[in-house]
Design an enzyme around this catalytic site. Structure first.
Site, short mmCIF file in Angstrom:
data_model
loop_
_atom_site.label_atom_id
_atom_site.label_comp_id
_atom_site.label_asym_id
_atom_site.label_seq_id
_atom_site.Cartn_x
_atom_site.Cartn_y
_atom_site.Cartn_z
N SER A 414 29.29 39.71 45.06
CA SER A 414 30.30 40.26 45.82
C SER A 414 29.96 41.06 47.18
O SER A 414 30.80 41.38 47.94
CB SER A 414 31.32 41.31 44.92
OG SER A 414 30.61 42.26 44.45
N HIS A 435 32.29 33.33 45.09
CA HIS A 435 32.91 34.74 44.61
C HIS A 435 34.10 34.55 44.00
O HIS A 435 35.14 34.23 44.56
CB HIS A 435 32.83 35.51 46.15
CG HIS A 435 33.47 36.78 45.87
ND1 HIS A 435 34.04 37.63 46.73
CD2 HIS A 435 33.26 37.74 44.84
CE1 HIS A 435 34.34 38.73 46.07
NE2 HIS A 435 33.75 38.98 44.99
N GLU A 447 36.36 32.44 46.66
CA GLU A 447 35.75 32.58 48.22
C GLU A 447 34.56 31.67 48.07
O GLU A 447 33.49 32.06 47.02
CB GLU A 447 35.45 33.77 48.72
CG GLU A 447 36.74 34.54 48.97
CD GLU A 447 36.14 36.07 49.80
OE1 GLU A 447 36.95 36.44 50.62
OE2 GLU A 447 35.12 36.51 49.48
N ASN A 485 37.14 41.41 50.59
CA ASN A 485 36.66 42.89 50.26
C ASN A 485 36.16 43.50 51.58
O ASN A 485 36.24 44.70 51.78
CB ASN A 485 35.41 42.79 49.48
CG ASN A 485 35.60 42.88 48.04
OD1 ASN A 485 36.95 42.82 47.69
ND2 ASN A 485 34.82 42.35 47.14
P1 NAI Z 1 28.10 42.97 34.04
O1 NAI Z 1 27.33 43.96 34.05
O2 NAI Z 1 29.28 42.70 33.43
O3 NAI Z 1 27.29 41.49 33.79
C1 NAI Z 1 25.97 41.18 33.90
C2 NAI Z 1 25.34 40.54 32.95
O4 NAI Z 1 24.12 39.95 33.56
C3 NAI Z 1 25.10 41.40 31.89
O5 NAI Z 1 25.54 40.80 30.83
C4 NAI Z 1 23.45 41.21 31.89
O6 NAI Z 1 22.95 41.35 30.49
C5 NAI Z 1 23.13 39.73 32.68
N1 NAI Z 1 21.75 39.78 32.94
C6 NAI Z 1 21.22 40.65 33.87
N2 NAI Z 1 19.98 40.31 34.31
C7 NAI Z 1 20.02 38.95 33.54
C8 NAI Z 1 19.00 38.09 33.69
N3 NAI Z 1 17.68 38.04 34.35
N4 NAI Z 1 19.25 36.69 33.16
C9 NAI Z 1 20.26 36.44 32.42
N5 NAI Z 1 21.43 37.41 32.30
C10 NAI Z 1 21.07 38.62 32.95
O7 NAI Z 1 28.47 42.40 35.57
P2 NAI Z 1 29.71 41.85 36.28
O8 NAI Z 1 30.85 42.77 36.46
O9 NAI Z 1 30.04 40.74 35.52
O10 NAI Z 1 29.17 41.42 37.60
C11 NAI Z 1 28.23 40.29 37.89
C12 NAI Z 1 28.15 39.65 39.27
O11 NAI Z 1 29.40 39.35 39.60
C13 NAI Z 1 27.92 40.76 40.19
O12 NAI Z 1 26.74 40.05 41.26
C14 NAI Z 1 29.10 41.61 40.77
O13 NAI Z 1 28.83 41.88 41.97
C15 NAI Z 1 29.84 40.17 40.80
N6 NAI Z 1 31.29 40.45 40.81
C16 NAI Z 1 31.83 41.27 40.13
C17 NAI Z 1 33.26 41.54 39.92
C18 NAI Z 1 33.95 42.40 39.03
O14 NAI Z 1 35.06 42.88 39.39
N7 NAI Z 1 33.24 42.80 38.00
C19 NAI Z 1 34.13 40.79 41.05
C20 NAI Z 1 33.39 39.66 41.69
C21 NAI Z 1 32.03 39.54 41.69
#
Ligand code: NAI
Ligand code: 3HC
Length: 702
Positions: A414, A435, A447, A485
């Site tokens: 993001s 995104h 996006e 954003n």
């Molecule tokens: P999250 O913390 O809920 O999930 C991340 C997941 O990735 C975790 O389950 C973790 O175990 C896993 N992970 C970490 N390293 C790993 C690896 N090497 N191999 C496989 N899995 C791995 O985070 P979230 O909120 O889902 O965010 C994920 C991405 O999405 C980030 O880049 C964030 O900026 C982006 N994003 C988040 C939004 C939100 O509202 N939460 C909205 C849009 C984008």
């Protein structure tokens, strides 16, 4: 066979006149179509060899409605009402042969016929409300006579089409047929052979008389349908017009419908909604996309990371019937991720929005693993791990080694630089940002971030993938925050300042909600979690005195029961908290900021104008190629009310001059040079220009 005009044919076969229209892509009822149907109907009625008439279409659908591009221009006769009147007055039975989507004016034409048959996968509906208007060719008067005013008001205010099966059960469709035109012909022969009476829909009084005698159920249905539309003109007009169906004689109801239609179609709300309709379709067209670039097929997908976003994205694939595998670090995280998906589906089952069977089918499309071997055989990978550049680069390096040539490698980052992620691979042309917005299985916006090396083929594939997933893809450039954003950050800065200067969260939220957003910015912050922004600010060395202090006190929002508001014992409704005002006052004193009463007008301008200013910069830099793309981002990613058309559309209504003057004032008031008007905005103000002019003629769909 007679060619009636360029789009209409008339064939007489065995006593049945078959009128077919072919006006691609969706057989919109443009002037030439209306003229064609009217002439053909008159000819068929006058022809003694004709005993019944079938009205159908070639191409992909029955009439999908009036031609929206004709709205706002002088109406060229014949109008739809005249066409429908001629069909309805026919002394010979007229059968509509429906397939695809009979929407709006399309269904209204069918309701003017004596009978309607439809193929099993057809959909019918009156979605005009979504364009800020009401059905203007008798739909609000005829549909209630078929299905009853109670059902009609729900269908017309909601605007959601129904399938042929439901339409048959409700009496909108008389028969479901295997092939529309042959089915309609057979139906017409039966009607003739059995001498069925020709009852016009307008004469079916039974259901409206019942409601006239006891309107309570109608009023309850109208109230429920209108619940989320306070202040929006079209839904209220729709309900009033359906009410007219049982309170007024047919002709008066039709006249009132026409008057309401004319009022709405010339108003700003409908203009805004029509703008979003076309903007949404335009956004998927990439101006420099060479003709002939084809999206790669998406048959299998991998999502890296099964957290909040990864799980939601995996659900999107499963919902679309595309097998998807989630890759996680450990079995424990994997199990947790899969469990979260399952419970999200289970909530839909509980609510009755999904059947147990469908849930199991969807879960069947989702697999999980900790083994990266799965990368070798996938068409698309979407990475959704923690927001850390090092980690993302490591992952893309790994993907580069494993993925077959041509696999689309996408990051859901993001905030991070998509080029820096792409450079961790030997194939940056295959890398894009995708995104998604949270919750990813619900939010429509996608996006698509175009890196400096992203190939046309990769962009085309990302757009196609977005469409498969039911998203609205908008291609944007690579910069901090992309489009949505980046603009939101401007509003967030003002939120913090307004609190210090004396505004209350509930007052600011009320102004934003009054405009039509489902939630104000503070309530939204509490819902998303204030700690998210806090962590980003700490990382970037940025301060937000009030918000930081709230987080330092453990007030993260709804999840901790306190944030900008209080949430009593798990409630989701925010209650204002005097402690927050005290805190803001103390911080203001520390910083030497004089608190004052802030008017509703100032709150409004500071919430919206800095975002419009950022939109201008985004256009200047070519991060968005059209102003309307920015409007689509805000309508589908951030809850900008569609009847307000998006930030650029709205700015055009306000006029750039007014916005420039206000921004200059606030730049001086706050000492923030970032609030000074962008060059592009100043130019618009000086030339009385409009954002609307920032459009690209490109028609090449990816
Ligand atoms: P999250 O913390 O809920 O999930 C991340 C997941 O990735 C975790 O389950 C973790 O175990 C896993 N992970 C970490 N390293 C790993 C690896 N090497 N191999 C496989 N899995 C791995 O985070 P979230 O909120 O889902 O965010 C994920 C991405 O999405 C980030 O880049 C964030 O900026 C982006 N994003 C988040 C939004 C939100 O509202 N939460 C909205 C849009 C984008
Ligand atoms: N008028 C003019 N153009 C229309 C149109 C319409 N009613 N409906 C669709 N189009 C155009 C689109 O702009 C698009 O053009 P483009 O290729 O240049 O971008 C093209 O047709 C194809 O449309 P979609 O990409 O949306 O095609 P899909 O197959 O995904 O969807 C559809 C087809 C479900 C029919 C969808 O286009 C749709 O929902 N259309 C609008 C339906 C509608 O709102 N009808 C009511 C119109 S108002 C009315 O009838 C007033 C009456 O009561 C008097």
């Amino acid at each position: 066979m007679a060619e009636i005009n360029a789009v209409t044919k008339l064939v007489v076969q065995d006593g049945i006149a078959i009128i077919t229209v072919n006006n691609p892509p969706v057989n919109a009822l443009a002037h030439v179509v209306r003229e064609g149907i009217l002439h053909a109907a008159k000819q068929a009625i006058a022809d003694d060899a004709v005993r019944a008439i079938v009205l159908g279409c070639e191409g992909r659908t029955f009439f999908a409605g009036a031609d929206i591009t004709e709205f706002g221009k002088p109406l060229k006769a014949p109008g739809l009402d005249e066409v429908i009147g001629a069909l309805e007055a026919s002394p010979k039975p007229v059968v509509a042969a429906i397939f695809g989507t009979a929407l709006g004016g399309g269904l209204e034409v069918a309701l003017g016929c004596h009978f309607r048959v439809a193929s099993a996968d057809a959909k019918v509906g009156l979605p005009e409300v979504k364009l800020g208007i009401l059905p203007g060719a008798g739909g609000t008067q005829r549909l209630p006579r078929l299905v009853g005013p109670e059902k009609a008001v729900a269908m017309i205010v909601g605007g959601t089409p129904v399938g042929a099966k439901a339409a048959f059960a409700d009496g909108i469709i008389d028969e479901i047929v295997a092939e529309p035109i042959p089915g309609a012909i057979a139906f017409a022969h039966r009607a003739l052979a059995e001498n069925w009476p020709l009852v016009r829909v307008r004469d079916r009084e039974e259901k409206i008389l019942a409601t006239r005698g006891n309107p309570a159920a109608f009023e309850a249905a109208a109230k429920s349908a209108l619940k989320k539309f306070a202040g929006v003109e079209a839904p209220n007009a729709c309900a009033q017009s359906v009410r007219n169906a049982f309170t007024l004689p047919f002709e008066d109801g039709i006249k009132a419908e026409r008057d309401l239609f004319m009022k709405l179609v010339t108003g700003d709300q409908s203009r805004a909604q029509r703008h979003i309709f076309f903007a949404e379709r335009e956004a998927a067209k990439v101006p420099d996309m060479p003709l002939g670039v084809k999206a790669a097929p998406i048959k299998k997908a991998v999502v890296i990371g099964g957290g909040t976003m990864g799980g939601g994205i995996a659900m999107c694939f499963a919902n679309a019937g595309v097998p998807v595998t989630i890759v996680e670090t450990t079995d424990e995280f994997l199990a947790k991720g899969l469990e979260r998906i399952k419970s999200t589906y289970a909530v839909s089952v509980e609510r009755g929005a999904l059947s147990q069977d469908a849930m199991e089918k969807r879960m069947g499309f989702i697999a999980g693993t900790t083994d990266w071997d799965v990368i070798k055989d996938t068409d698309i990978v979407i990475e959704a791990v923690f927001e850390e550049m090092g980690l993302k680069q490591e992952i893309f390096g790994k993907l580069d080694k494993l993925a077959k040539p041509g696999t689309l490698l996408a990051s859901n980052t993001s905030t991070l630089d998509v080029d820096a992620i792409a450079n961790a691979t030997s194939r940056p042309a295959d890398v894009v940002g995708m995104h998604f917005f949270s919750p990813a299985n619900v939010m429509k916006l996608l996006e698509i971030v175009r890196g400096k090396d992203s190939s046309h083929q990769s962009i085309a594939t990302a757009i196609a993938a977005g469409k498969i997933l039911g998203k609205i893809p908008v291609v944007v450039g690579n910069c901090d925050g992309f489009v949505g954003n980046r603009m939101l950050a401007r509003r967030t800065t003002e939120c913090e300042r307004l609190l210090l200067e004396g505004a209350l969260p509930q007052d600011v939220d009320a102004v934003v909600q009054k405009f039509g957003f489902p939630m104000g910015p503070y309530a939204m912050g509490d819902l998303a979690g204030l700690d998210v922004g806090w962590r980003i600010r700490k990382h970037r060395g940025v301060k937000a005195p009030v918000s930081d202090a709230l987080c330092e006190q453990g007030r993260y929002g709804q999840k901790t029961g306190k944030g900008y508001y209080i949430y009593e014992s798990g409630a989701r409704t925010p209650t204002p908290d005097p402690e927050v005002i005290k805190l803001a006052a103390a911080k203001a004193e520390e910083l030497g900021i004089m608190r004052r009463n802030i008017s509703e007008t100032e709150i409004f301008e500071r919430m919206f104008y800095p975002m419009i200013n950022e939109a201008a910069r985004i256009l200047e830099e070519g991060i968005a190629v059209r102003a309307s793309d920015i409007d689509v981002v805000w309508a589908y990613g951030y809850g900008w009310p569609v009847w307000q058309g998006g930030p650029c559309f709205y700015a055009d209504l306000m006029g750039a001059k007014k916005i420039v003057e206000a921004l200059n004032h606030y730049a001086e008031l706050t000492g923030d040079a970032g609030l000074k008007p962008a060059k592009l905005l100043e130019d618009l103000a000086a030339s009385d220009g409009k954002f609307e002019s920032f459009k690209v003629a490109a028609k090449a769909a990816a």
